[in-house]
Write an enzyme that holds these catalytic residues in place. Structure first.
Site, mmCIF file in Angstrom:
data_model
loop_
_atom_site.group_PDB
_atom_site.id
_atom_site.type_symbol
_atom_site.label_atom_id
_atom_site.label_comp_id
_atom_site.label_asym_id
_atom_site.label_seq_id
_atom_site.Cartn_x
_atom_site.Cartn_y
_atom_site.Cartn_z
ATOM 1 N N SER A 152 0.727 -1.197 -0.482
ATOM 2 C CA SER A 152 0.142 -0.405 0.181
ATOM 3 C C SER A 152 1.057 1.056 -0.028
ATOM 4 O O SER A 152 0.017 2.441 -0.546
ATOM 5 C CB SER A 152 -1.134 0.099 1.630
ATOM 6 O OG SER A 152 -1.598 -1.113 0.902
ATOM 7 N N LYS B 159 0.456 3.627 -3.197
ATOM 8 C CA LYS B 159 -0.226 4.523 -2.539
ATOM 9 C C LYS B 159 -0.056 5.705 -3.170
ATOM 10 O O LYS B 159 -1.476 6.866 -4.037
ATOM 11 C CB LYS B 159 -1.893 4.235 -1.967
ATOM 12 C CG LYS B 159 -3.039 2.600 -1.845
ATOM 13 C CD LYS B 159 -3.266 2.504 -1.071
ATOM 14 C CE LYS B 159 -3.588 0.540 -0.878
ATOM 15 N NZ LYS B 159 -4.242 -0.117 0.389
ATOM 16 N N TYR C 151 -4.374 -2.428 -10.326
ATOM 17 C CA TYR C 151 -4.514 -2.552 -7.972
ATOM 18 C C TYR C 151 -3.747 -3.615 -7.666
ATOM 19 O O TYR C 151 -2.113 -3.315 -7.020
ATOM 20 C CB TYR C 151 -5.513 -2.338 -7.506
ATOM 21 C CG TYR C 151 -5.769 -2.890 -6.153
ATOM 22 C CD1 TYR C 151 -5.625 -0.917 -5.533
ATOM 23 C CD2 TYR C 151 -5.822 -3.798 -5.758
ATOM 24 C CE1 TYR C 151 -5.093 -1.122 -4.307
ATOM 25 C CE2 TYR C 151 -6.163 -3.505 -3.737
ATOM 26 C CZ TYR C 151 -5.317 -1.952 -3.674
ATOM 27 O OH TYR C 151 -5.359 -2.286 -2.227
ATOM 28 N N TYR D 124 -4.379 3.476 7.834
ATOM 29 C CA TYR D 124 -5.702 2.820 8.161
ATOM 30 C C TYR D 124 -6.006 3.457 9.475
ATOM 31 O O TYR D 124 -6.440 4.398 9.455
ATOM 32 C CB TYR D 124 -5.780 1.527 8.209
ATOM 33 C CG TYR D 124 -4.523 0.743 7.161
ATOM 34 C CD1 TYR D 124 -5.217 1.311 5.622
ATOM 35 C CD2 TYR D 124 -3.571 -0.148 6.909
ATOM 36 C CE1 TYR D 124 -4.467 0.639 4.450
ATOM 37 C CE2 TYR D 124 -3.142 -0.168 6.177
ATOM 38 C CZ TYR D 124 -3.683 -0.548 4.832
ATOM 39 O OH TYR D 124 -3.036 -1.130 3.291
ATOM 40 N N VAL E 233 1.261 -3.559 3.988
ATOM 41 C CA VAL E 233 1.068 -4.754 4.461
ATOM 42 C C VAL E 233 2.278 -5.615 4.639
ATOM 43 O O VAL E 233 2.652 -6.533 5.579
ATOM 44 C CB VAL E 233 -0.106 -5.400 3.623
ATOM 45 C CG1 VAL E 233 0.191 -6.475 2.831
ATOM 46 C CG2 VAL E 233 -0.702 -6.526 5.280
#
Lengths: 311, 311, 311, 311
Positions: free
Chosen positions: A64, A67, A191, A243, A261
């Site tokens: 992530s 992102k 993705y 998160y 992660v």
């Protein structure tokens, strides 16, 4: 004067001896197999000085963290129109929660939870083939880092694809609300590949320099984004980058950061340093346990928290 | 060199002419009666220089801005044990939502939503009479500001009490989980009076100085809290200070801030300035519309965002 | 003595003149095109006497009414083991809600909401090809009705598949929890085709006879299910057969029933009658507006409500 | 011919030997102290024949079973206007959940969850003193049963009041939405006393006769409610009478029923019998474990399920 190199070495030493290393992600084999004892740290100062420690040169799955780069790219393509399709608020729930989408008409809360990042992938895709879009993100990461040895780990991408049912649920759900424009398989293809990019801490810290330097890539001397946009991406990383553990990260570390992660974290001390840390064990919120601790130590000794009256 | 005084005057002038002023809170008469055209701004720099504009000397109901002072006081009483009863994450829902309490066992997400602030009131109460606890918070605000002319607006407190059914619901709910230690009426008594404190922008900015100066009150030269605690309170204000609009505030303004439904915002630029702004019209998230815009302008011209590579 | 035939005719006459007919489902063209003035009613008494009115012979898309037959079939295959994968409680939310799945580990609340019916499709699929499973459901419906002129409307099935993103989200979500055993496309293939079965009111009422007769199909004289199972399916139809309007249907009509978004309702008066009604306009809960009203009238005049002390 | 008396004796005998008796409610002392081995069963047939077994004459705390009588009374006062303030759908969540109230503007889903019953208490209160309203409910229960030896257990009422924070939260929450008309303390006073009514199984079954007889009280020969209203109350008991275990109760037992946390259940077989059972141990949904089993047995042997084609 503060000797950053010494601090970096001290931290690496302390982290090597920690036994509370969290749990390595095990939903796909390529992540589950990673040795929980790995630890890397790279700190690149504003003047370009680079400090490395531990496994700072070992490539790992940035997951992530990608992102941030995908968002930057997508904003370059569509500008603030992106915010019609993605929000800018912390989610108050898990990275893969679908509940919020139901009550908020398929608009994900921010670009750093999975749903939001899938919309960003959809924007990057923009009518191209998935392969091209992945290539574009990869080239962007390489340009930011100024290194070509950054690659997509196809084994990871394949594993994500095979087990990514929750992400498929999120994508289909948003498609039902008209918030994906491409076939779900294509958007998810982008993705999953983007999440499978492998980089070392050194490369990641290099790639993050534009965020500490008001949008400028010191490798090329050119602006990646405007200063205002760099500032805003930093703000999003602060409030949403970890998160449902973003508040805790801000509380303990006090830097803009984005976790993955795979155990990586990219952190930004504006005007001071671009920092990447990696340790695969995760805490209960899904963020690197030892990585967070290392950043906490770094900030304690350098005073780089944005919440401190820096000298 | 940047002339802060000129910037402050320019902002006040622009804000006076804005017509999109949001909606004044109307759930109690004393708030509903406030003229939406009011606007005050106070900026106190690290060296103590004070810039005022508009209604900066007019007292207004600080409402939830008081949660910063109450939290500081409560942390002084019980230290980090406070965090067993209150979380540190953005809520992802409205300031008065009760949903999260049900799924998370009566532990509010952070000390700046109503439920969290009620627990903080319960901690400040600590076996005393409500009247004494209110007195203590008031004395604390006065000491921070170095001014005695700060008071509780009894008319506001009474109105809150008469209509505060949602807060009573939150309090009873947490009591059911054992997360309030005093009779609900007593804890709410403290809470409603604390929210009814009236201060001017100037007083509020004075009171906020310890947060920009690593915990030190320049008026007394003494530490209000440790540097680490000041940093952490700033972090909480950044991620949780504007309810479900905290992400947006960070994105637009880039400062730690706490808003109140009276239209006030206290914002902190560590090492630079303590800022208070007031304009009673609220946006759809319950935060001052013109106040937020004024802070956005201020940061654009001063470069004080914590997300910028400050010179 | 009550003349059922006359009642049925009276109802059809009244319904023809109603102007408040609800809204025809418009998410796929084949449903959107149906004339809202259509109305059919078929009542088959325990002794086999059949009363028809209006468009009782016109085939329409039975949609979710098929969930009753699929459930019956699946229970025949795996027995009560089915209940490890599907609950038996009303959902308290919309037919296509995904929220509950997140908080309850991918176990749908009951077999009559979409998520539950998708699991049932997955059970019927049981390692076969989707085409075979669809064939089996279709043959089962034909056997229950004792008629071969029951078919799958391929145009409807295709349209469902093309727009069924929310169902794809539900399916993927449950797959993530391990509660689907087949590839999502296969399970959904069965589900979409099952929903696309077309039957007339007469055929539907014929097919429902086993539920009024303790599990026995009077056409063949054989038991479709045991009396206990028939009773339990009736119970599920009572508490869960009308999505989040099940309470209202029980309150107004007082019969076990299952509605479909095509405007059909199958209702059961145990020991009395099997009833099918069709009118395509839906109320705000997604159940046939005029169909519900027709059943309310029928029960008022016959005293067939299960909540009445029947003579 | 079925010998109901024998069935009742058989059931009592079996239940006496069961060891899986659930957990006695322990949130207040007067309930926690009740012996889990207690078991009572009373069946009153349509012709008045009364069958008793076990502790059928022992008074126990009827708790939420009282919600049936309070609803009947409130409907008598305000008619269907009651449904503007309370819904008629199963809740899909726990008896004391507050979540639904937030998303549905303070309108409880049905009159049998706590929030709904508190609104009903508020309607019964109707400008009177709480003491009078409690007296009215008590007199109503006595009239229905045709017995004066029914009383409010003041010790239970007091204990409820002292610990009823969740109910106080619900009440305050609805007050915030304007859905309570009296001071919260008064409405809750009525509610807590109503829940503290003590009755024996025999008295409870007597009081429930009007629901099996189309609204008529055979003791007085007068209509308590119209046949239509009796039918509708039965429908509500079927879909909502056992909180989030209502689907399960319908599935297993197939009768309209209302449970209480004291371990009592009132069940209605229209035209057949009014039934009361009591066993204090509760299952995980808060309904009497042995009581439910006893009713399941009774229905199996009598064929009284409303979902069966009764002979």
């Amino acid at each position: 004067m503060t000797d950053i190199g010494e601090i970096v070495r001290d931290i690496a030493e302390e982290m090597a001896s920690r036994t509370d290393r969290g749990r390595v992600a095990d939903y796909i084999a390529p992540l589950a197999e990673v040795d929980p004892m790995r630890f890397g740290l790279a700190v690149i100062e504003a003047d370009g000085t680079c400090h490395l420690a531990g496994d700072a040169e070992a490539p790992f799955s940035i997951q992530s963290v990608s992102k941030v780069f995908a968002l930057t790219l997508a904003l370059g393509k569509v500008g603030d129109a992106l915010w019609h399709r993605v929000g800018r608020e912390p989610s108050g729930s898990a990275f893969n929660s679908i509940v919020q989408l139901e009550t908020e008409s398929g608009i994900p809360r921010n670009p750093f939870i999975n749903a939001g990042a899938i919309v960003v992938s959809d924007i990057v895709l923009a009518g191209h083939q998935p392969r091209e879009a992945v290539g574009e993100i990869l080239r962007f990461a390489r340009a930011l880092a100024g290194e070509d040895a950054i690659f997509v780990d196809e084994r990871v991408a394949r594993a994500e694809q095979e087990t990514g049912f929750r992400n498929a649920a999120l994508a289909n759900y948003m498609r039902a609300f008209g918030n994906l424009k491409h076939p779900v398989e294509q958007t998810l293809g982008v993705y999953f590949h983007q999440c499978a990019i492998a980089m070392s801490c050194r490369q990641l810290a290099l790639a993050g320099r534009y965020l500490m330097l008001g949008g400028r890539n010191p490798g090329t001397g050119r602006s990646v984004v405007s200063a205002a946009r760099a500032r805003r991406i930093n703000a999003l990383m602060m409030t949403c980058g970890h998160y449902d553990g973003s508040g805790e990260f801000a509380y303990r570390v006090g830097l803009s950061g984005k976790s993955g992660v795979g155990g990586g974290i990219l952190a930004v001390a504006p005007g001071r340093a671009s920092i990447a840390v990696w340790s695969p064990g995760l805490n209960e919120r899904g963020n690197s346990q030892i990585g967070t601790l290392a950043l906490e130590r770094l900030v304690q000794r350098t005073g780089w928290s944005v919440f401190e009256p820096n000298p």
